[in-house]
Design a protein around this motif. Sequence first.
Motif, short mmCIF file in Angstrom:
data_model
loop_
_atom_site.label_atom_id
_atom_site.label_comp_id
_atom_site.label_asym_id
_atom_site.label_seq_id
_atom_site.Cartn_x
_atom_site.Cartn_y
_atom_site.Cartn_z
N LEU B 63 -36.69 -5.65 49.30
CA LEU B 63 -35.52 -5.75 48.43
C LEU B 63 -34.57 -4.56 48.63
N THR B 64 -35.15 -3.37 48.82
CA THR B 64 -34.30 -2.18 49.00
C THR B 64 -33.38 -2.34 50.20
N LEU B 91 -29.76 -8.99 44.06
CA LEU B 91 -30.93 -9.57 43.39
C LEU B 91 -30.92 -11.10 43.49
N TYR B 94 -31.84 -12.19 47.08
CA TYR B 94 -33.26 -11.97 47.35
C TYR B 94 -34.13 -12.98 46.59
N THR B 95 -33.87 -13.12 45.30
CA THR B 95 -34.71 -13.99 44.46
C THR B 95 -34.55 -15.46 44.85
N ALA B 151 -41.02 -11.27 38.29
CA ALA B 151 -40.85 -10.34 39.41
C ALA B 151 -39.41 -9.84 39.46
N LYS B 154 -38.68 -7.05 36.98
CA LYS B 154 -39.14 -5.73 37.44
C LYS B 154 -38.34 -5.23 38.63
N ASN B 155 -37.91 -6.18 39.47
CA ASN B 155 -37.13 -5.80 40.65
C ASN B 155 -35.77 -5.19 40.30
N THR B 156 -35.27 -5.49 39.08
CA THR B 156 -33.97 -4.93 38.72
C THR B 156 -34.01 -3.40 38.74
N ILE B 158 -34.79 -1.54 41.07
CA ILE B 158 -34.24 -1.05 42.34
C ILE B 158 -32.75 -0.74 42.18
#
Lengths: 241, 215
Positions: B63-64, B91, B94-95, B151, B154-156, B158
């Motif tokens: 994701l980064t 985001l 990716y998602t 997921a 939590k990824n937010t 980044i």
Amino acid sequence: MVLEGVNKHFGTLHVLKDVDLSVARGEVVVVIGPSGSGKSTLCRTINRLETIDAGSISVDGKPLPAEGKDLAALRAKVGMVFQSFNLFAHKTVLENVTLGPVKVKGVKKADADKRGRELLDRVGIASQADKYPAQLSGGQQQRVAIARSLAMDPMVMLFDEPTSALDPEMINEVLDVMTALAKEGMTMVVVTHEMGFARRAADRVVFMDDGRIVEQATPEQFFSHPESDRAKDFLSKILTH
Amino acid sequence: MDAVLDNLDVFAEGFTRTVTLTLLAAVGALLLGTLIAAMRVSPVPPLRWAGTAYVQLVRNTPLTVVFFLVVFGLPEVDVILSFFQFAVLALSLYTAAFVAEAVRSGILSVPSGQAEASRAVGMTFGQTLRLVVLPQAFANIVPPLASVFIALLKNTSIAGAFFIFEGTQSMARLINANGDQAIAILAAAALAYLGLSLISSALFGLLERRVTVSR
Ligand SMILES: Nc1ncnc2c1ncn2[C@@H]1O[C@H](COP(=O)(O)OP(=O)(O)OP(=O)(O)O)[C@@H](O)[C@H]1O
Ligand SMILES: [Mg+2]
């Protein structure tokens, strides 16, 4: 409906070999042949659920259109009834019958419902209209599938082994509906091993083996005096059962 | 403990942004992901290939890296957005790959004969998908989608590294200012994520019950 020089491969497997077949308006053609001989594939190419590699297919004088709106219109004219019914599980029986007319032909909901109930009555299951497919017996489900096809006012109807997934006691209720259709003048191509139906309703029997049409004759001729050895061999096998 | 209680407003600001990022990206990912899933089951080979390529490419990129590509790559081609918009975009992109897989597996769970029957009565690919396949696939899409969106939540975090003041950033700022109470602040942030995850699980649980009952 005319097929000329139709060839179809699945990878290296040559499934249809130079198939020529024409079906006149109002004619009922029964297709029989051993498993794997290409009967289903033949049906599926006619409404282009499968594409062909060579040859031509035309319905009502017009060649099959490519993917898109025209193809959808053609499919509406060619009804198809499958071995496994394939009813829409999340829709009621009546909705199964009206979905096509409403969404494809733009028929008003009320009109489609009225016609749908008439068709269900015609195939003898008017009282089941508001049930879901899973609540019906196999024979009833197949009759719904026939009504669903009829609702589109098709010019031709294709049946791919419509009774072979049914318990013996339900086979006749479906064959009766099909026989009635044949008598009313519907153009039909029926893949089936039901000899009784073929004798009663068919104008012609087409015998396929290994991707080819080996023999065509009237039911009387075919069942009593088959010409090819392969047809004799095949008939002796199924008639001993 | 004081550092947490005295700075609830900082936490609130951060985690509110976490929630907005999650919701906006969820909508974006749902739209794009459904489109990609539709491409992957379409009768047009190039669309299928493009859909598959997208999923494989994006699923296997950290994701980064996606963030870097969006935040620093897009301005190169004159796409200038705010950092917040970039974050939502990264985001979502990716998602969407994970949403597409959830939707596709749901689509595959519907017997293919029904799609054939639908085409056989003359419905187009779009109508078949919309009227016959997706309504039945939905019940099988909801459960995996719940994990995808948790997921995402939590990824937010980044986005914090790309100039967005979200939950994790609010935590970092408080730890910088109150180093002696780092553990309490970390625990509070972890609790906030846990709470938000539980809320979304509960919402998805409700949805799941509704779609299974209505079948
Ligand atoms: N989608 C497909 N991909 C690859 N091969 C296929 C496909 N569909 C059918 N075949 C093969 O093509 C041949 C003809 O199949 P088809 O289903 O037309 O036969 P059939 O005469 O209908 O047989 P049955 O009586 O068993 O239904 C078989 O060898 C089958 O394995
Ligand atoms: Mg078959």
